[in-house]
Design an enzyme around this catalytic site. Structure first.
Site, PDB file in Angstrom:
ATOM      1  N   ARG A   1      41.595  29.910  29.439  1.00 50.68           N
ATOM      2  CA  ARG A   1      42.765  29.053  29.211  1.00 50.68           C
ATOM      3  C   ARG A   1      43.618  29.332  27.788  1.00 50.68           C
ATOM      4  O   ARG A   1      42.646  29.101  26.861  1.00 50.68           O
ATOM      5  CB  ARG A   1      42.202  27.652  29.420  1.00 50.68           C
ATOM      6  CG  ARG A   1      41.658  27.670  31.323  1.00 50.68           C
ATOM      7  CD  ARG A   1      41.305  26.543  31.359  1.00 50.68           C
ATOM      8  NE  ARG A   1      39.875  25.363  30.754  1.00 50.68           N
ATOM      9  CZ  ARG A   1      40.819  24.136  29.948  1.00 50.68           C
ATOM     10  NH1 ARG A   1      40.561  23.221  30.668  1.00 50.68           N
ATOM     11  NH2 ARG A   1      39.424  23.397  29.116  1.00 50.68           N
TER      12      ARG A   1
ATOM     13  N   SER B   1      31.806  30.355  24.064  1.00 52.78           N
ATOM     14  CA  SER B   1      30.935  30.241  25.310  1.00 52.78           C
ATOM     15  C   SER B   1      30.148  31.193  25.388  1.00 52.78           C
ATOM     16  O   SER B   1      29.082  31.544  26.362  1.00 52.78           O
ATOM     17  CB  SER B   1      31.091  28.815  26.504  1.00 52.78           C
ATOM     18  OG  SER B   1      32.134  28.645  26.093  1.00 52.78           O
TER      19      SER B   1
ATOM     20  N   ASP C   1      30.203  25.289  23.240  1.00 55.82           N
ATOM     21  CA  ASP C   1      30.778  24.053  24.381  1.00 55.82           C
ATOM     22  C   ASP C   1      30.561  22.601  24.265  1.00 55.82           C
ATOM     23  O   ASP C   1      30.673  21.490  24.920  1.00 55.82           O
ATOM     24  CB  ASP C   1      31.062  25.041  25.880  1.00 55.82           C
ATOM     25  CG  ASP C   1      29.218  25.321  26.201  1.00 55.82           C
ATOM     26  OD1 ASP C   1      28.662  25.269  25.230  1.00 55.82           O
ATOM     27  OD2 ASP C   1      29.293  25.194  27.459  1.00 55.82           O
TER      28      ASP C   1
END
Length: 884
Positions: free
Chosen positions: A509, A570, A624
Site C-alpha cells: 500500500r 513488517s 507494525d
C-alpha cells in the site's frame, strides 16, 4: 376446506360438539347412534386449535410462566444426550408402576454397535397391597398414581430413599445412576437408525411425550448450551378448559366417576386406561335407549372397568371377525344380534380414532415447536413409540401418522417402536449417563493443562519481566527488546502531509496521510507484488516499490513534491536508527535476493536514485506494532503500549532511555519492539507447553522458535484445536471414535472457526452447521465438546497475552516510581478484534495481575499506514524543536 384423507377426519369446519348434561332418546334409533358417534368426530379446525393451544402452553411453561392451572408442565429430565450406538456394559433396571402392583427387575447387557444384541433377563415381583398403601422408607415424587399410596414418600427424593434402602440391606454395592420417566425410556430405547431419535411418545394406560430441547429455552435450568430431554406431561392438557369444544357427555361422565375429577382431561380421552370405559359408557347409553341388545343391559355392562383396552382392540380389529366380538359381549352377560356387533365395532372405531387424532394434534405441537426453534425448513426427526395402545391397536399408529402429516406438513417424521422402554430404555439412559461421565473426565483431563490459574499466570508475568530486563541490558534473553528510535508519542500538535508505505505481504500500500487540526485524512491505493518479484532480486523488488510510489504520486497530483515518508516494513529487522533497519530474514513467502543483512532504507533510497527526477524523503522505518501504538497515541496521549494479536503477535512500549543499553543517552524515552513472539524459546515456557503445542511446533516451518506466538496467535490456535480433536477422537470421546480424513488435514480448522463457534449469538445447532461444513459427522454432544475445546484454547491464549501486557505495564509503572499508572494500549489484529471474548479475557487478566495499573485498550485503525505517517510526523516535530 380441510382434508386429511383416509383416516376419516370430519371435513370442513363442522359444528363444535360441546358437552351436554344428558343425551335425548329419539324414536329413530339410527339418529341416536349417529348423534353418539358424531360427538367423537373432531374437525380439522378443532385439531389445529388444540395444536396451537398446546404449543402455546408448552412455550409458556418453558419460559417459566407457570401457574397452578398450567396446561402442561415441561419438566426437565436432566437427560442430556441420546444414544449413539457405542454404549456397552451391564445394567440393573428397576421398573415400578408400569404394570400396576408389580416391580420388574431386569439385567440388561448392552453390546454397542458391533456386538450381538442380547435379550435382557428379568423377573417380576408382586407388591403386596399392605406395602403399596404402607409407609415408604432427588427426583422428588410429586404425587402417587396407579393405586400407590405409600406414606412419607410424596415430596421426597425417591433416589435417596432407594439408596437408603440399599444401605439398610448392607450386603449390596449398587450405584443408582438415574431415575427415569417411562416416556424418556421409550425415546432412549429406540434402536439408532439413520438419525437420532429425539422424541418419545407413550400411549399406554396413560399418555405422555418427551423430546430433546435446547437447554437455553428451558428457563429453570439457566443453561446456555447443550440439550436436555423435557417431559411434556401433556396428560393434564385441557384441565384449564381448553378441550371444552371436543369433550363429549361420555367424557364428562367418565371424569366424574374417576379418582381425580377435573384432572388429566387429555389423558382421559387418549389413555388405554380410559378407552374401554368410554366404549362401555356409550354402549350402556345406547342399550338403555333401546338401540342395542334389544334394550337390555347387564350388571357387567353397568359396572366400571368391565370393558378393557384389550376388549376394545379386539372388537375394533376387522380381522378378528364378528365371532370374537360376539364372544366378548356374551362374556359381559349380553345377547348381541348381528346388527349389534356391527354397531359396537363402529363405537370402538370412533373412540379410538378420536384418541389417535387428539394424540396427533399434541405431537404436531411438539414437532412444530422443534421445527421453529431449530429454524429448519423441513424437520427430519424420529419418534419412538411405546405403550399397549400402539401394541394392541395397529390402526392407532396409521391414524396418528396421517393426522400428523396433515397438521405438520413441514415435518418429515419416522415412527419407530421402542424396544422395551421401561427396561432397555432405562438401561440406555444409565449407559448414556455413564458414557457422558467418562467422556467428561477424559475431556477435563485433556483440557486441564490449558486452564491456567493465577499462580501460573503470575509466573509467566515474572518470567517475562526478567526476560525484558535481560534483553534491555544486552544479555542473553528470549526477548530481543529492539530499540525502534521512536522517542515520543504524538502530542496532538503534529501537522502536515506525509507519505506512508506498508509492505507486509503480497499486497503493498501507498498512502497519503494529511494530519490537520480536524484530524487525520487518509488516501491510499493497493498494489500487488507478483510472486516473481517477491522471490526475484532485491533490486527488482525495490524498483517495483518505487514504481508504485511514482504512480500514486501522479494520480494524487504530488509529482515533484518531496514529502516525509514513513515505511512500515513488517519483517524482522534490527534497527540502528529511526531510518536504519537491517533485514534479519524474509518471511511470508518473500525471498528476494541480496536483501537479508542489508539496510532496507538504503535499498529503497538506491531504488529512488535509479528512478531519475524522483525525490522522496525517507524519515522512518516502522514496525507494525509501533505503528499501532502511534495510531492510537494520536487519539489518546496515554497510549504508550502497542499490541498485535492477529496471524502473529508482538508488543512494543515506551521504555526509559537510561534502561536501554544499546543506545546512548540517559534521559527521555525510547519505544522498544519486544518481538515477544519468541518469548520462551529458551525453554522458560516448557512447564505450560502441552503435547499439542509440541505437535504444532514440530510441524511448523520454524520448530523450537516463536513458542509464545505459537500459543497465542491466530496462525496456530486452529491447529492446536485440531490436534486436541484428533486426540479426543482416538479416545472415543468425539465423533463416535471414527477418525475422519478431514481432521487429518493440516490447517483445515481455521482460527476464524474459533471466533464463530464461541460467538454468544450462535445456538448449538449453528455450531454443528459450521463443523458439519468441515465434513465432521457430529452429534450435539460433539458440538458442545468442540466448543469447550475452542474456549479452553482461546482462553489460554488470551490469558497468556494478558500476562505479557501485565508485565509491560508494571515495568512502566515501576520505571516511573508511581503508586498507580494510567496507561492505554493500542491494539490491532484480527484475533483480538474478531474473537467474541479474547479482548475481555486479556483485560481481565491484566486487571488481576497488575491491580495498580489502570489500563485502557484502544483498537487501532490502520496502524501500519496511519501509524507510519504519525511516526514520521512526530520525528519531524522533534527535529523542528531541536533546530529551535
Amino acid at each position: 376446506m380441510d382434508s386429511i384423507g383416509p383416516v376419516g377426519l370430519q371435513q370442513g369446519e363442522g359444528a363444535p360438539c360441546y358437552p351436554q348434561e344428558s343425551l335425548p332418546c329419539p324414536s329413530d334409533s339410527s339418529e341416536l347412534v349417529q348423534e353418539c358417534l358424531r360427538q367423537f368426530k373432531v374437525t380439522g379446525a378443532q385439531l389445529r386449535q388444540i395444536q396451537a393451544s398446546l404449543l402455546s402452553s408448552m412455550e409458556q411453561a418453558l419460559g417459566g410462566q407457570v401457574s397452578p392451572a398450567s396446561a402442561v408442565r415441561m419438566l426437565p429430565t436432566y437427560v442430556g444426550s441420546t444414544p449413539h450406538g457405542t454404549e456397552q456394559g451391564d445394567f440393573l433396571v428397576l421398573e415400578l408402576g408400569a404394570t400396576g402392583a408389580s416391580l420388574r427387575i431386569l439385567w440388561v447387557t448392552l453390546t454397542g454397535t458391533e456386538g450381538h444384541r442380547m435379550e435382557p433377563r428379568s423377573q417380576e415381583f408382586v407388591i403386596p397391597q399392605e406395602v403399596m398403601l404402607g409407609p415408604g422408607q432427588q427426583s422428588t415424587l410429586i404425587s402417587w398414581t396407579k393405586g400407590f399410596r405409600c406414606s412419607g414418600v410424596e415430596g421426597q427424593d425417591v433416589v435417596q430413599l432407594l439408596r437408603d434402602a440399599i444401605q439398610r440391606q448392607g450386603a449390596y454395592s449398587i450405584d443408582v445412576v438415574a431415575v427415569v420417566n417411562d416416556t424418556v425410556g421409550t425415546m432412549m430405547g429406540c434402536e439408532p437408525g439413520v438419525g437420532p431419535c429425539e422424541v418419545g411418545l407413550v400411549v399406554d394406560t396413560g399418555t405422555n411425550a418427551c423430546y430433546m430441547e435446547e437447554a437455553r429455552h428451558v428457563a429453570v435450568l439457566d443453561e446456555d448450551r447443550g440439550r436436555v430431554c423435557v417431559s411434556v406431561e401433556w396428560g393434564s392438557f385441557g384441565d384449564d378448559g381448553a378441550l371444552g369444544p371436543v369433550l363429549t357427555t361420555f367424557d364428562c361422565a367418565l371424569d366424574r366417576e374417576s379418582l381425580n375429577p377435573g384432572a388429566q382431561r387429555f389423558e382421559k380421552m387418549i389413555g388405554g386406561l380410559y378407552l374401554g370405559e368410554l366404549v362401555r359408557l356409550v354402549l350402556a347409553h345406547l342399550a338403555q335407549c333401546g338401540v342395542l341388545f334389544g334394550g337390555c343391559t347387564s350388571p357387567a355392562l353397568l359396572s366400571r372397568g368391565s370393558i378393557l383396552l384389550e376388549h376394545v382392540a379386539e372388537m375394533e380389529d376387522p380381522s378378528a371377525g364378528a365371532a370374537r366380538v360376539h364372544t366378548i359381549l356374551q362374556d359381559l352377560g349380553l345377547s348381541p344380534g348381528a346388527s349389534d356387533v356391527e354397531l359396537v365395532q363402529h363405537v370402538c372405531a370412533a373412540v379410538c380414532m378420536r384418541a389417535a387424532q387428539l394424540c396427533a394434534a399434541a405431537l404436531a405441537a411438539v414437532l412444530s415447536h422443534l421445527q421453529h426453534s431449530r429454524e429448519q425448513q423441513t424437520l427430519q426427526i424420529t419418534v419412538a413409540t411405546g405403550g399397549r395402545v400402539f401394541e394392541r391397536q395397529p390402526r392407532f399408529l396409521s391414524i396418528l401418522q396421517e393426522t400428523v402429516m396433515f397438521l405438520a406438513p413441514e415435518c418429515d417424521v419416522s415412527f419407530i417402536p421402542s424396544l422395551d422402554g421401561g427396561g432397555r430404555g432405562v438401561a440406555m439412559v444409565t449407559a448414556v449417563a455413564a458414557r457422558l461421565a467418562a467422556h467428561r473426565r477424559l475431556l477435563e483431563e485433556t483440557l486441564a493443562p490449558f486452564r491456567l490459574n493465577r499462580e501460573q499466570l503470575a509466573a509467566v508475568q515474572a518470567q517475562m519481566r526478567e526476560a525484558m530486563t535481560k534483553g534491555l541490558r544486552g544479555e542473553a534473553s528470549s526477548l530481543r527488546m529492539l530499540p525502534t528510535y521512536v522517542r515520543a508519542t504524538p502530542d496532538g500538535s503534529e501537522r502536515g502531509d506525509f507519505l506512508a508505505l506498508d509492505l507486509g505481504g503480497t499486497n503493498f500500500r501507498v498512502l497519503l496521510v494529511r494530519v490537520a487540526t480536524g484530524g487525520v485524512q487518509i488516501t491510499n491505493q493497493v498494489y500487488s507484488i507478483p510472486e516473481c518479484v517477491a522471490q526475484g532480486s532485491g533490486q527488482q523488488l525495490f524498483d517495483h516499490i518505487v514504481d508504485c510510489i511514482v504512480d500514486f504520486q501522479q494520480k494524487q497530483g504530488l509529482s515533484g513534491q518531496s514529502l516525509p515518508l514513513g515505511f512500515t516494513f513488517s519483517f524482522p529487522c534490527r534497527q540502528l536508527g529511526l531510518d536504519q533497519g537491517i533485514l534479519l530474514n524474509w518471511t511470508k513467502g518473500f525471498n528476494a535476493s541480496d536483501c537479508e543483512g542489508q539496510d532496507v532504507v538504503c535499498l529503497l533510497r538506491e531504488a529512488i536514485g535509479r528512478r531519475k527526477a524522483v525525490e522522496l524523503n525517507v524519515v522512518a522505518i516502522v514496525n507494525d506494532t509501533v505503528g499501532t501504538m502511534m495510531s492510537c497515541g494520536y487519539e489518546d496521549p496515554h497510549c504508550e503500549v502497542g499490541l498485535i494479536v492477529g496471524t502473529g503477535t508482538n508488543a512494543c512500549y515506551m521504555e526509559e532511555l537510561r534502561n536501554v543499553a544499546g543506545v546512548a543517552g540517559d534521559s527521555g524515552h525510547m519505544c522498544i519492539n519486544m518481538e515477544w513472539g519468541a518469548f520462551g524459546d529458551d525453554g522458560s515456557l516448557g512447564v505450560l507447553s502441552t503435547c499439542f503445542d509440541a505437535r504444532v511446533d514440530q510441524a511448523s516451518i520454524n520448530p523450537g522458535k516463536q513458542r509464545f506466538e505459537k500459543m497465542i496467535s491466530g496462525m496456530y490456535l486452529g491447529e492446536i484445536v485440531r490436534h486436541i480433536l484428533l486426540h479426543l477422537t482416538s479416545l472415543g470421546v468425539l465423533f463416535r471414535g471414527q477418525q475422519t480424513q478431514c481432521l487429518q488435514t493440516r490447517d483445515i480448522f481455521k482460527t476464524k472457526f474459533l471466533s464463530e463457534i464461541e460467538s454468544d449469538s450462535l445456538a448449538l445447532r449453528q455450531v454443528r452447521a459450521i463443523l458439519e461444513d468441515l465434513g465432521l459427522p457430529l452429534t450435539s454432544d460433539d458440538a458442545l465438546m468442540v466448543l469447550e475445546v475452542c474456549q479452553a484454547v482461546s482462553q489460554r491464549a488470551a490469558q497468556l497475552c494478558g500476562a505479557g501486557v501485565a508485565a509491560v505495564v508494571e515495568k512502566i509503572r515501576e520505571n516511573r516510581g508511581l503508586e498507580e499508572l494510567t496507561v492505554s494500549v493500542g491494539v490491532d489484529g484480527t484475533l483480538y478484534k474478531l474473537h467474541p471474548h479474547f479482548s475481555s479475557l486479556v483485560a481481565a487478566t491484566v486487571r488481576e495481575l497488575a491491580p495498580r495499573c489502570v489500563v485502557t485498550f484502544l483498537q487501532s485503525e490502520d496502524g501500519s499506514g496511519k501509524g507510519a505517517a504519525l511516526v514520521t510526523a512526530v520525528a519531524c516535530r522533534l527535529a523542528q524543536t531541536a533546530c529551535v
